[in-house]
Write an enzyme that holds these catalytic residues in place. Structure first.
Site, PDB file in Angstrom:
ATOM      1  CB  SER A   7      -0.897   0.000   1.231  1.00 47.23           C
ATOM      2  OG  SER A   7      -1.498   1.278   1.355  1.00 47.23           O
ATOM      3  CG  HIS A  32      -4.098  -1.186  -1.526  1.00 45.95           C
ATOM      4  ND1 HIS A  32      -5.262  -1.864  -1.828  1.00 45.95           N
ATOM      5  CD2 HIS A  32      -4.435  -0.300  -0.555  1.00 45.95           C
ATOM      6  CE1 HIS A  32      -6.243  -1.419  -1.075  1.00 45.95           C
ATOM      7  NE2 HIS A  32      -5.778  -0.459  -0.289  1.00 45.95           N
ATOM      8  CG  ASP A  34      -5.064   3.024   0.799  1.00 46.74           C
ATOM      9  OD1 ASP A  34      -6.058   2.293   0.666  1.00 46.74           O
ATOM     10  OD2 ASP A  34      -3.987   2.637   1.298  1.00 46.74           O
ATOM     11  CG  MET A  36      -8.027   7.930   2.281  1.00 49.19           C
ATOM     12  SD  MET A  36      -7.330   7.841   3.927  1.00 49.19           S
ATOM     13  CE  MET A  36      -6.494   6.244   3.853  1.00 49.19           C
ATOM     14  CG  HIS A  65      -9.355   0.998  -0.605  1.00 54.16           C
ATOM     15  ND1 HIS A  65      -8.798   0.793   0.643  1.00 54.16           N
ATOM     16  CD2 HIS A  65     -10.699   1.024  -0.396  1.00 54.16           C
ATOM     17  CE1 HIS A  65      -9.757   0.699   1.549  1.00 54.16           C
ATOM     18  NE2 HIS A  65     -10.912   0.847   0.941  1.00 54.16           N
ATOM     19  CG  MET A  67     -11.185   4.203   1.937  1.00 49.31           C
ATOM     20  SD  MET A  67      -9.630   4.029   2.834  1.00 49.31           S
ATOM     21  CE  MET A  67      -8.498   4.041   1.456  1.00 49.31           C
ATOM     22  CG  MET A 136     -12.202  -1.774   4.937  1.00 45.37           C
ATOM     23  SD  MET A 136     -10.649  -1.468   4.052  1.00 45.37           S
ATOM     24  CE  MET A 136      -9.699  -0.522   5.250  1.00 45.37           C
ATOM     25  CG  PHE A 142      -5.569   7.615   9.886  1.00 44.40           C
ATOM     26  CD1 PHE A 142      -4.916   8.822   9.601  1.00 44.40           C
ATOM     27  CD2 PHE A 142      -6.895   7.652  10.301  1.00 44.40           C
ATOM     28  CE1 PHE A 142      -5.579  10.041   9.741  1.00 44.40           C
ATOM     29  CE2 PHE A 142      -7.567   8.872  10.442  1.00 44.40           C
ATOM     30  CZ  PHE A 142      -6.906  10.061  10.167  1.00 44.40           C
ATOM     31  N   GLY A 143      -2.948   4.612   7.776  1.00 42.24           N
ATOM     32  CA  GLY A 143      -2.061   3.463   7.823  1.00 42.24           C
ATOM     33  C   GLY A 143      -1.570   3.266   9.258  1.00 42.24           C
ATOM     34  N   GLY A 144      -0.937   2.137   9.499  1.00 45.19           N
ATOM     35  CA  GLY A 144      -0.263   1.911  10.779  1.00 45.19           C
ATOM     36  C   GLY A 144      -1.171   1.607  11.961  1.00 45.19           C
ATOM     37  CG  ASP A 174      -6.676  -2.138   3.076  1.00 43.86           C
ATOM     38  OD1 ASP A 174      -5.562  -1.957   3.602  1.00 43.86           O
ATOM     39  OD2 ASP A 174      -7.250  -1.269   2.393  1.00 43.86           O
ATOM     40  N   GLY A 175      -5.419  -3.632   6.205  1.00 36.69           N
ATOM     41  CA  GLY A 175      -5.253  -2.920   7.467  1.00 36.69           C
ATOM     42  C   GLY A 175      -4.605  -3.760   8.551  1.00 36.69           C
ATOM     43  N   GLY A 176      -3.482  -3.284   9.060  1.00 32.97           N
ATOM     44  CA  GLY A 176      -2.831  -3.964  10.179  1.00 32.97           C
ATOM     45  C   GLY A 176      -2.211  -5.302   9.818  1.00 32.97           C
ATOM     46  N   GLY A 196       0.960  -1.860   4.242  1.00 39.48           N
ATOM     47  CA  GLY A 196       1.618  -0.573   4.028  1.00 39.48           C
ATOM     48  C   GLY A 196       2.794  -0.364   4.944  1.00 39.48           C
TER      49      GLY A 196
HETATM   50  C1  DX5 Z   1      -6.404   2.222   5.521  1.00 42.30           C
HETATM   51  C2  DX5 Z   1      -5.948   1.870   4.118  1.00 42.30           C
HETATM   52  C3  DX5 Z   1      -4.904   0.820   4.069  1.00 42.30           C
HETATM   53  C4  DX5 Z   1      -3.593   1.225   4.691  1.00 42.30           C
HETATM   54  C5  DX5 Z   1      -3.013  -0.014   5.314  1.00 42.30           C
HETATM   55  O1  DX5 Z   1      -7.558   2.973   5.459  1.00 42.30           O
HETATM   56  O2  DX5 Z   1      -7.045   1.408   3.361  1.00 42.30           O
HETATM   57  O3  DX5 Z   1      -4.694   0.368   2.739  1.00 42.30           O
HETATM   58  O4  DX5 Z   1      -2.663   1.737   3.795  1.00 42.30           O
HETATM   59  O5  DX5 Z   1      -1.901   0.366   6.022  1.00 42.30           O
HETATM   60  P1  DX5 Z   1      -1.234  -0.595   7.100  1.00 42.30           P
HETATM   61  O6  DX5 Z   1      -0.774  -1.813   6.378  1.00 42.30           O
HETATM   62  O7  DX5 Z   1      -0.146   0.242   7.652  1.00 42.30           O
HETATM   63  O8  DX5 Z   1      -2.322  -0.918   8.123  1.00 42.30           O
HETATM   64 ZN    ZN Z   2      -6.673   0.488   1.388  1.00 45.34          ZN
END
Ligand code: DX5
Ligand code: ZN
Length: 230
Positions: A7, A32, A34, A36, A65, A67, A136, A142-144, A174-176, A196
């Site tokens: 990502s 990927h 994102d 937003m 993706h 959002m 999700m 947010f990432g991380g 997707d996520g974590g 990501g």
């Molecule tokens: C969150 C995004 C994810 C994000 C994942 O809303 O859709 O794609 O980049 O990031 P990590 O892998 O750091 O959770």
């Molecule tokens: Zn995403």
């Protein structure tokens, strides 16, 4: 075989081209992206111009993706910009059925993403229009963030719903996601693992990507009561 989808949200935006090259060299097939809007989610990221430059600089699949609120209005523009896969949120679309159809007609692979609080069963009627579904495993924005614990349960439920309709649909998570939970994701029925920060915030994005790829390859898919290697 399950794919790892880096990502770009966690990439170095000042050196985005280099991060893309690194992923190409590491053996990635899909990136990927994102998008937003500061409305559907409380964050602003990248938009059409960045998708366009990515398209002109790489042959990797672009998994976009959205959002954003009212994705019905913007979907075609993202396909024109170069999206190969286009995911829209169940919670945001005005006419999901028609939107998925339009995405397919315009030449991209349609997908539905759904939030952690949204139950799997709401997707029952639209599955037949999907190329993929994005589970999700964090609240989008947010990432991380930390992985939400019941997400693999949702993956398993979704996999049996897909199988009950004899459909061939990819499940993306997707996520974590990172090295710690990649194997379990694949064993639960995931086809595409988005990641990501675990890749781009590590000391070597290439090595982290390859480590997750090896974990995905080595994982075992549980089918009914039988365990089979992939
Ligand atoms: C969150 C995004 C994810 C994000 C994942 O809303 O859709 O794609 O980049 O990031 P990590 O892998 O750091 O959770
Ligand atoms: Zn995403």
């Amino acid at each position: 075989m399950a794919l790892i989808a880096p990502s770009l949200l966690s990439a170095d935006f000042l050196n985005l081209g280099q991060d893309v090259r690194n992923m190409e060299e590491a053996g990635a097939e899909i990136l990927h992206v994102d998008v937003m809007d500061g409305h559907f989610v409380p964050n602003l990221t990248i938009g059409l111009p960045v998708v366009e430059v990515l398209r002109s600089s790489t042959d990797l699949l672009l998994d976009v993706h959205l959002m954003i609120s009212n994705p019905d209005q913007m979907a075609e523009a993202f396909i024109d910009a170069g999206a190969d896969y286009l995911s829209v949120h169940y919670e945001a679309a005005n006419n999901l059925d028609r939107l998925l159809e339009t995405i397919r007609e315009k030449g991209a692979q349609p997908g539905v993403a759904f939030n952690p609080d949204t139950p799997v069963l709401v997707l029952k009627e639209v599955l037949k229009r999907c190329h993929h579904v994005v589970v999700m495993s964090v609240h989008p924005g947010f990432g991380g963030q930390n992985f939400i614990a019941n997400s693999f349960q949702k993956v398993r439920k979704l996999r049996s719903l897909i199988d009950s309709q004899s459909l061939n649909i990819k499940i993306e998570i997707d996520g974590g996601m990172g090295p710690d939970n990649t194997e379990e994701a694949v064993r639960s029925g995931v086809d595409i693992v988005v990641t990501g920060s675990a890749i781009f915030h590590s000391s070597s994005s290439k090595e982290s990507f390859q480590q997750m790829e090896r974990l995905a390859e080595g994982a075992v898919v549980l089918k009914g009561n039988d365990a089979i290697s992939v």
